[in-house]
Design an enzyme around this catalytic site. Structure first.
Site, PDB file in Angstrom:
ATOM      1  N   CYS A  51      29.704  28.692  32.786  1.00  0.00           N
ATOM      2  CA  CYS A  51      30.560  28.896  31.610  1.00  0.00           C
ATOM      3  C   CYS A  51      30.763  27.644  30.753  1.00  0.00           C
ATOM      4  O   CYS A  51      31.140  27.748  29.588  1.00  0.00           O
ATOM      5  CB  CYS A  51      31.916  29.432  32.041  1.00  0.00           C
ATOM      6  SG  CYS A  51      31.806  30.928  33.007  1.00  0.00           S
ATOM      7  N   HIS A  96      37.096  28.455  26.385  1.00  0.00           N
ATOM      8  CA  HIS A  96      36.303  29.411  27.157  1.00  0.00           C
ATOM      9  C   HIS A  96      37.207  30.599  27.491  1.00  0.00           C
ATOM     10  O   HIS A  96      38.352  30.434  27.888  1.00  0.00           O
ATOM     11  CB  HIS A  96      35.803  28.743  28.438  1.00  0.00           C
ATOM     12  CG  HIS A  96      35.160  29.709  29.379  1.00  0.00           C
ATOM     13  ND1 HIS A  96      34.227  30.631  28.959  1.00  0.00           N
ATOM     14  CD2 HIS A  96      35.334  29.914  30.713  1.00  0.00           C
ATOM     15  CE1 HIS A  96      33.847  31.346  29.999  1.00  0.00           C
ATOM     16  NE2 HIS A  96      34.499  30.946  31.067  1.00  0.00           N
ATOM     17  N   ASN A 136      34.646  37.771  30.144  1.00  0.00           N
ATOM     18  CA  ASN A 136      34.057  36.432  30.303  1.00  0.00           C
ATOM     19  C   ASN A 136      32.543  36.509  30.116  1.00  0.00           C
ATOM     20  O   ASN A 136      31.827  36.953  31.009  1.00  0.00           O
ATOM     21  CB  ASN A 136      34.417  35.892  31.698  1.00  0.00           C
ATOM     22  CG  ASN A 136      33.914  34.487  31.932  1.00  0.00           C
ATOM     23  OD1 ASN A 136      33.060  33.987  31.199  1.00  0.00           O
ATOM     24  ND2 ASN A 136      34.423  33.847  32.960  1.00  0.00           N
TER      25      ASN A 136
HETATM   26  N1  ACO Z   1      42.843  45.342  40.827  1.00  0.00           N
HETATM   27  C1  ACO Z   1      43.916  45.435  41.635  1.00  0.00           C
HETATM   28  N2  ACO Z   1      44.227  44.510  42.573  1.00  0.00           N
HETATM   29  C2  ACO Z   1      43.393  43.451  42.669  1.00  0.00           C
HETATM   30  C3  ACO Z   1      42.260  43.286  41.867  1.00  0.00           C
HETATM   31  C4  ACO Z   1      41.989  44.292  40.911  1.00  0.00           C
HETATM   32  N3  ACO Z   1      40.942  44.232  40.077  1.00  0.00           N
HETATM   33  N4  ACO Z   1      41.649  42.136  42.207  1.00  0.00           N
HETATM   34  C5  ACO Z   1      42.372  41.566  43.193  1.00  0.00           C
HETATM   35  N5  ACO Z   1      43.421  42.377  43.493  1.00  0.00           N
HETATM   36  C6  ACO Z   1      44.466  42.166  44.487  1.00  0.00           C
HETATM   37  C7  ACO Z   1      44.053  41.247  45.597  1.00  0.00           C
HETATM   38  O1  ACO Z   1      43.330  41.950  46.593  1.00  0.00           O
HETATM   39  C8  ACO Z   1      45.397  40.747  46.098  1.00  0.00           C
HETATM   40  O2  ACO Z   1      45.948  41.742  46.941  1.00  0.00           O
HETATM   41  P1  ACO Z   1      46.806  41.346  48.266  1.00  0.00           P
HETATM   42  O3  ACO Z   1      47.983  40.581  47.731  1.00  0.00           O
HETATM   43  O4  ACO Z   1      47.118  42.657  48.848  1.00  0.00           O
HETATM   44  O5  ACO Z   1      45.873  40.494  49.076  1.00  0.00           O
HETATM   45  C9  ACO Z   1      46.260  40.684  44.833  1.00  0.00           C
HETATM   46  O6  ACO Z   1      45.592  41.518  43.867  1.00  0.00           O
HETATM   47  C10 ACO Z   1      46.450  39.286  44.272  1.00  0.00           C
HETATM   48  O7  ACO Z   1      45.152  38.647  44.245  1.00  0.00           O
HETATM   49  P2  ACO Z   1      44.956  37.231  43.581  1.00  0.00           P
HETATM   50  O8  ACO Z   1      43.529  36.848  43.744  1.00  0.00           O
HETATM   51  O9  ACO Z   1      46.000  36.283  44.061  1.00  0.00           O
HETATM   52  O10 ACO Z   1      45.248  37.592  42.052  1.00  0.00           O
HETATM   53  P3  ACO Z   1      45.312  36.636  40.803  1.00  0.00           P
HETATM   54  O11 ACO Z   1      46.601  36.790  40.112  1.00  0.00           O
HETATM   55  O12 ACO Z   1      44.885  35.243  41.154  1.00  0.00           O
HETATM   56  O13 ACO Z   1      44.224  37.267  39.834  1.00  0.00           O
HETATM   57  C11 ACO Z   1      41.974  36.772  39.149  1.00  0.00           C
HETATM   58  C12 ACO Z   1      42.883  37.330  40.248  1.00  0.00           C
HETATM   59  C13 ACO Z   1      42.123  37.674  37.934  1.00  0.00           C
HETATM   60  C14 ACO Z   1      40.553  36.789  39.655  1.00  0.00           C
HETATM   61  C15 ACO Z   1      42.433  35.332  38.795  1.00  0.00           C
HETATM   62  O14 ACO Z   1      42.599  34.570  39.978  1.00  0.00           O
HETATM   63  C16 ACO Z   1      41.461  34.615  37.905  1.00  0.00           C
HETATM   64  O15 ACO Z   1      41.185  35.025  36.800  1.00  0.00           O
HETATM   65  N6  ACO Z   1      40.949  33.463  38.339  1.00  0.00           N
HETATM   66  C17 ACO Z   1      40.058  32.656  37.554  1.00  0.00           C
HETATM   67  C18 ACO Z   1      38.674  33.153  37.703  1.00  0.00           C
HETATM   68  C19 ACO Z   1      37.766  32.622  36.640  1.00  0.00           C
HETATM   69  O16 ACO Z   1      38.167  32.379  35.550  1.00  0.00           O
HETATM   70  N7  ACO Z   1      36.514  32.482  36.985  1.00  0.00           N
HETATM   71  C20 ACO Z   1      35.525  32.113  36.070  1.00  0.00           C
HETATM   72  C21 ACO Z   1      35.340  30.649  36.008  1.00  0.00           C
HETATM   73  S1  ACO Z   1      34.081  30.318  34.881  1.00  0.00           S
HETATM   74  C22 ACO Z   1      32.502  30.469  35.564  1.00  0.00           C
HETATM   75  O17 ACO Z   1      31.811  29.516  35.723  1.00  0.00           O
HETATM   76  C23 ACO Z   1      31.938  31.765  35.985  1.00  0.00           C
END
Ligand code: ACO
Length: 319
Positions: A115, A246, A276
């Site tokens: 990214c 980004h 993304n």
């Molecule tokens: N729908 C419903 N529940 C979900 C989903 C979903 N799509 N995905 C995860 N959950 C659940 C998890 O299982 C977890 O459940 P639990 O509490 O029972 O274990 C709960 O939601 C909380 O999970 P978290 O991972 O703590 O949720 P978070 O608020 O962190 O959101 C997310 C997850 C959206 C992935 C976030 O962490 C994020 O966006 N992180 C950054 C990722 C990113 O930007 N990556 C790209 C980088 S750039 C590159 O180079 C590709």
């Protein structure tokens, strides 16, 4: 002193749209959860007959047209992608052929930094123009991350999408690009990766991500790199007309701007409609802002991105 200036922008998004409700039919999730945690409502998915390079070709043609130059004037192609069509030849030389650029004195190469790739590619092309080696450069960011998605993994399949963005750079006496700032910390590599490798090709491998950990480091590093950019150029945040981040997650963007005390009204946002798009996300947001008239000639723009590696970077640009 020579600078590089952006003289044309272009973008392309595939026609097919996948909504959050569509995803809720595939994995256990909901529109409400996705919007609340990411800000994403829909994203574009490439068709089976499209490739990263074919999408890039459309974006590049639009950027060349906007720049008002003949494609034969392009002396360098830097293509940011982590999803090239083939292991080799690289995506940049495939794009060179697609665009009908026949000059062999037009080096064409890829940079794979997921990214953050576009910021790195922009920085490389900027150095060539500043040094006087190149007068016009084409810088492209394009990816097909949906090809690397495990569609049963709800923590990643909701985030990533496909698209392409491009800019044409030209040498000028006035800035232009004031500065670029690049960082890498390979010790975070395990938190976000795709394990596909040449030894196991063509086995199918998927994005593996510890989202929460990625989130926390991203907010810290993006805040730091924006502060570094302002400090380096001896300007206040008030001087920035548009922040072009980004587009990974609206909450990352909001957390970064909150930390900096930067108003959200001055941020170009595409994440709601695009998800993304990886290396395409910054040039696509730039192109949208330019074409809808928000970004005007003379505006001061700050680009920033964060990616697997981890790698992150920024650019301060007078449009
Ligand atoms: N729908 C419903 N529940 C979900 C989903 C979903 N799509 N995905 C995860 N959950 C659940 C998890 O299982 C977890 O459940 P639990 O509490 O029972 O274990 C709960 O939601 C909380 O999970 P978290 O991972 O703590 O949720 P978070 O608020 O962190 O959101 C997310 C997850 C959206 C992935 C976030 O962490 C994020 O966006 N992180 C950054 C990722 C990113 O930007 N990556 C790209 C980088 S750039 C590159 O180079 C590709």
């Amino acid at each position: 002193m020579k600078y590089s200036r952006i003289i044309g922008t272009g973008g392309y998004l595939p026609e097919k749209i996948l909504t959050n409700d569509d995803l809720a039919k595939i994995v256990e999730t909901s529109n409400e959860w996705i919007v609340e945690r990411t800000g994403i409502k829909r994203r574009h998915i490439r068709s089976p007959d499209e490739t990263t390079t074919s999408m890039a070709g459309i974006a590049a043609n639009r950027a060349i047209e906007a720049a008002g130059i003949d494609r034969s004037q392009i002396q360098m192609i830097v293509f940011a992608t982590c999803t090239p069509d083939l292991f080799f030849p690289n995506a940049a030389s495939t794009l060179q052929r697609l665009l009908g650029i026949t000059a062999t004195a037009c080096p064409a190469f890829d940079v794979n930094i997921a990214c953050s790739g576009f910021i790195y590619a922009l920085s490389i092309a900027d150095q060539y123009i500043r040094s006087g080696m190149v007068e016009h450069a084409l810088v492209v960011g394009a990816d097909s991350l949906t090809r690397l998605i495990d569609w049963s993994d709800r923590s990643t399949c909701i985030l990533f999408s496909d698209g392409a963005g491009a800019v044409v750079l030209k040498a000028d006496d006035k800035p232009g690009i004031y500065s670029t700032h690049l960082h890498t910390d390979g010790s975070y590599g395990d938190l976000l990766h795709v394990k596909g490798d040449v030894y196991n090709a063509p086995s199918c491998q998927y994005i593996n991500m510890q989202g929460n950990a990625v989130f926390k480091v991203a907010v810290t590093k993006l805040g730091e790199v924006v502060e570094e950019t302002l400090r380096f150029n001896n300007i206040d945040k008030e001087a920035i007309d548009w922040l072009i981040p980004h587009q990974a997650n609206l909450r990352i963007i909001e957390a970064t701007t909150r930390r900096l005390g930067f108003p959200m009204e001055k941020v170009i946002l595409t994440v709601e409609d695009q998800g993304n798009t990886s290396a395409a996300s910054v040039p696509l947001a730039l192109d949208i802002g330019v074409r809808d008239g928000r970004i005007k000639p003379g505006n001061l723009l700050l680009f920033e991105a964060f990616s697997a590696g981890f790698a992150w970077g920024s650019a301060l640009v007078r449009y």
